[in-house]
Each structure stands twice: as structure tokens, then as C-alpha cells.
Design an enzyme around this catalytic site. Sequence first.
Site, PDB file in Angstrom:
ATOM      1  N   HIS A   1     -28.344  92.712   1.605  1.00 19.61           N
ATOM      2  CA  HIS A   1     -27.355  93.760   1.335  1.00 19.61           C
ATOM      3  C   HIS A   1     -28.007  95.025   0.752  1.00 19.61           C
ATOM      4  CE1 HIS A   1     -24.328  90.589   1.851  1.00 19.61           C
ATOM      5  NE2 HIS A   1     -25.065  89.871   1.026  1.00 19.61           N
TER       6      HIS A   1
ATOM      7  N   LYS B   1     -41.331 118.988   1.636  1.00 24.87           N
ATOM      8  CA  LYS B   1     -40.837 117.909   2.491  1.00 24.87           C
ATOM      9  C   LYS B   1     -41.919 117.347   3.420  1.00 24.87           C
ATOM     10  CE  LYS B   1     -37.104 116.703   2.959  1.00 24.87           C
ATOM     11  NZ  LYS B   1     -36.035 117.348   3.734  1.00 24.87           N
TER      12      LYS B   1
END
Length: 463
Positions: A156, A283
Site C-alpha cells: 500500500h 530539477k
Amino acid sequence: MAQLWGGRFTKETDQLVYNFNASISFDQKFYKQDIEGSKAHVIMLAKQGILTEEEKNIIIDGLEGILRDVETGIIQISSKYEDIHSFVEATLIERIGEPGKKLHTGRSRNDQVALDMKLYTRLEVLYMDELVKELLEILLKIMEDNTDTFMPGFTHLQKAQPITLAHHMGAYFEMFKRDRLRLKDIYQRMNYCPLGSGALAGTTYPLDRDYSAQLLGFTGPTLNSMDSVSDRDYIIEFLSAMSTIMMHLSRFSEEIIIWNSNEYQFVELDDAYSTGSSIMPQKKNPDIAELVRGKTGRVYGALMSVLTIMKGLPLAYNKDMQEDKELTFDAIDTVKGCLLLFTGMLRTMKFNKAIMAKSAMNGFTNATDAADYLVNHGVAFRDAHSIVGQLVLYCLEKNITLEDMTLEEYKTINPVFDETIYEAISLESCVNKRLTIGAPSKKAMNQVILKHKEYLNKDWQNH
């Protein structure tokens, strides 16, 4: 626009209709397969006495000349021809004259295109298998190097239990290993030759279909001429196998994208497989992984399209089937490109082992082992589960880990604990005492790695 089939017609096809009907823009990919199939057909015709040896030699020389000239650019495959079969036959007749008109004896474009597509697909299945095998070899190298690299295992997307990077990569090894098995199954099931089936009902010529199949490397001839010219199961199966490969690549890409994030920092992508931002200088984007994830939908689309094309077709050949080619070609090119780039990205990716281990320690991944410790000291499992839940709650309140707790703190919650708890909940102990085959311990992983090496040394392509 005079056609090879034009005898029955009194006027030429409308240009728009011709363009709509033509397949030369994409089936020209088959020029090698079409010439290969034609050569085998001619050799078989001569063997059966339907052509003379002289006619066979003239035709084969002509076909080989066309192949050379196409590959060297001396002649171009032109859109004035309806399809690749028409191009090859018409060019042959132009070059060698009357013998060229005998090339199509005992053959239809229906069994011809079925053969070309099978020959092309068969080759692509083998190449796809090679690419998947290369990916498996990279995965196995990572596994061998990381049997002691601890990290959290997830369910999960929540930290669950500690594992190793070798064990995590081993899960993907199993997925891509199954992909190779699917490719092998497809190859073996599709490897029957449709040549000699004619339009749908065979031919009155005394063809030797077994010989034709043998010349082209097939297991044997197909056994029903109607099915032979209308079968696209192998394309659907190949598209399905490629969709599953892409699903596996996409799942893997998703994890790499997550692992590459600032929050995880499990991996560092090589500059060659990353891009920057036009506005944000900090980035480093995982574009290759994202594109692989995105292109998965494109391959799924090809599978669904061909399934939809085929779902309502009566026997035997229908022109609808022409629509299978562009979709299949695009899917093949997409999957090959994704496998090549993904393998390169994985090969050059660096793993931040210390961050992975710290993440495993900070997520209470050893809580299950703490419960097992209590069970081994005579506490019922359900009670042990509750006690460890109290330990986790205590740690959360104190902002510490199970390793940080003092023995006094342990004993305050339950007196069963003693100094051996620390060894029991260490990452190394949590992982390496799981000894069953398929588990993450170093001993179990080394057994699996040995099996994988043996598997990769066996090559199913040696037919």
C-alpha cells in the site's frame, strides 16, 4: 494505376478509393519477407515440376537483384503499387519478362500476406526476447551486487518489512522471466507456414507445402487453408505479451520515479537518462521512466484495436485485417525502444544504499520481528501484536525508533524483553533469518541467483 488483378474490371479505380485501399505505405516493411517467401515458393514449384529449373534460376536471380537494389537505394518502393507483393511481382516482370509472370502460380495475395506477416512477426518475437534477456542480465547483476543492501519493502506504499535491493529486483526478474516464456509460447504456436493455402481453399497445383515450410524454417504447414489466411491470433498474442512487458516496465518506472524524488532519494539517475527544467535550474526529471509509463497506454491501444477489428469477422480473409499492420508495427517499435532505453537507464542508475537502510530503520519495518521475538519467548501472537503496537505508539510519541529504545523502556511495556531484542530487530537479522526459498535472506537470494544464472545460460531460441 493498372493492377495485376485488373482483368475483370472495365474502368480504373477512383484515386481516393485506390489510396484508401492501398497498403504499400506500411507493408513495404515486408520487402525482405516477401522476396524470401517468393524464393521458397519458386524453389518448391521447380521441385514439383510446375516450373523448369531454368525458370526457377531466372526468377530467383531476378528476386535477389530486386532485394540488392532496394537495400542499396538503386530502386525505390513506389506508391504507384498497391502493396509490396505487387511491387515485387511487377518489378520482376519488368526485369526478366515472361518467366516473372509465373511467380504467382499456385499462390494468392491472401496466403502471401499471411506468410509475410508471420515471417516478420517471428523475427520480431526473437528480437524482443533478446531485449528482455538483456534487461534480465542487468537485473541479475544488480541482485548479485546487493544481497546486503537493506531497504524497506512496501505494501500500500507503506513501509512494511525490511528486505534487500536484491530481493526487490528479484521480483522484477520473475516478471520479465515470465515475459520471455510468453514469447517462447507464441513463437512455437505461430511457427506453421500458411503458404500454399491460396485465397482460402488451397489450389489444384501439386504443391509440396511441407517442403515450403521446411525451406522457410517453419515446424510444418498449417492444416486448414481458411484459418491460414484469416488467422491473426499470433498477432493478438504478441500484442498481449508486449502489453504485459509494458505493464511490467511501467510498474518499474513508477517505482523509479518515486525513488528518484526528493522525499525518497533512493536512486540517482544518470544525466544521459534525465532532463532539466526550462525554468527551474535545480530539477532533474525522470523523463525516460515517465515516457515508458506513458507509452504503455499506446501499446494497450494497439491490442484493443486489433481485438476489436477481429471480433466480428466471418471466414475467411477480409480487408479489415489490413488494419493489423500499422498498429502492430507501431507497438513493436514502441516496446523495443522502451526496453532499450529502460535497460540503459537501469544500467547507469546509482543506488543510495545508506538512505535505503535508514529508511527501513525509520519506518518500523522490524515491528513484525519484534512480535515474533515475543512469540518465541512464550507470548501468544495476538498479545504480541498488541504489545508491539504499544511499542510503536510509544516511539511515535517520543520521535524515536525501536532501536533507540532503552531496555528499561522495553521492560516497562513488557518484562519479557531482554538485551537480545536488539539483535532480533536489527535489519540484518530481520532479513537473514528468513531462509525459505524466495525470501530475502542472503542465503536464499544466493540460491535464487544461481538458478537465474543457469536459466539465462539456456537459450530457447536454438530451434
